[in-house]
Design a protein around this motif. Structure first.
Motif, mmCIF file in Angstrom:
data_model
loop_
_atom_site.group_PDB
_atom_site.id
_atom_site.type_symbol
_atom_site.label_atom_id
_atom_site.label_comp_id
_atom_site.label_asym_id
_atom_site.label_seq_id
_atom_site.Cartn_x
_atom_site.Cartn_y
_atom_site.Cartn_z
ATOM 1 N N ARG A 7 0.686 -1.251 -0.007
ATOM 2 C CA ARG A 7 0.026 0.180 -0.071
ATOM 3 C C ARG A 7 0.837 1.335 -0.033
ATOM 4 N NH1 ARG A 7 -3.229 -3.025 4.000
ATOM 5 N NH2 ARG A 7 -5.104 -3.805 2.767
ATOM 6 N N LEU A 36 -1.588 -4.441 -1.476
ATOM 7 C CA LEU A 36 -2.392 -4.167 -2.333
ATOM 8 C C LEU A 36 -3.242 -5.107 -2.920
ATOM 9 C CD1 LEU A 36 -1.126 -1.036 -4.356
ATOM 10 C CD2 LEU A 36 -2.839 -0.705 -2.646
ATOM 11 N N ALA A 40 -6.872 -3.741 -6.928
ATOM 12 C CA ALA A 40 -6.318 -2.155 -6.896
ATOM 13 C C ALA A 40 -5.130 -2.114 -7.949
ATOM 14 C CB ALA A 40 -6.014 -1.988 -5.631
#
Length: 93
Positions: A7, A36, A40
């Motif tokens: 992330r 992630l 995404a």
């Protein structure tokens, strides 16, 4: 091509650099809570290269199996979590 990311990692810059050499990016689900989601990552891939096909896989092992079935070289890139999963999978196989 397998492209997981964490992330806190800026994956769009990485994808912009790799896209010119990518055939079909394989986006595996990682076991890390910090990773992630493949969805995404797919959004990033699609936003930058909308005509390039990609594949979401359930695991790193599935991504490696799909990559090995292709005639092109395999490029693995991502965080250390991904490298660890990939190495563990490669050692078992």
């Amino acid at each position: 091509d397998a492209l997981p990311s964490l992330r806190d990692t800026v994956c769009s810059g990485l994808w912009r650099a790799l896209a010119p050499i990518a055939d079909v990016p394989l986006l595996p689900r990682l076991r890390s809570d910090r990773a992630l989601s493949p969805d995404a990552l797919a959004a990033t891939v699609f936003a930058i290269t909308p005509k390039l096909p990609y594949s979401i896989t359930a695991s790193v092992a599935d991504a490696l199996d799909q990559a090995r079935a292709r005639p092109h070289p395999i490029l693995l890139t991502g965080p250390l979590h991904f490298a660890g999963e990939a190495l563990a999978t490669l050692v078992v196989n």
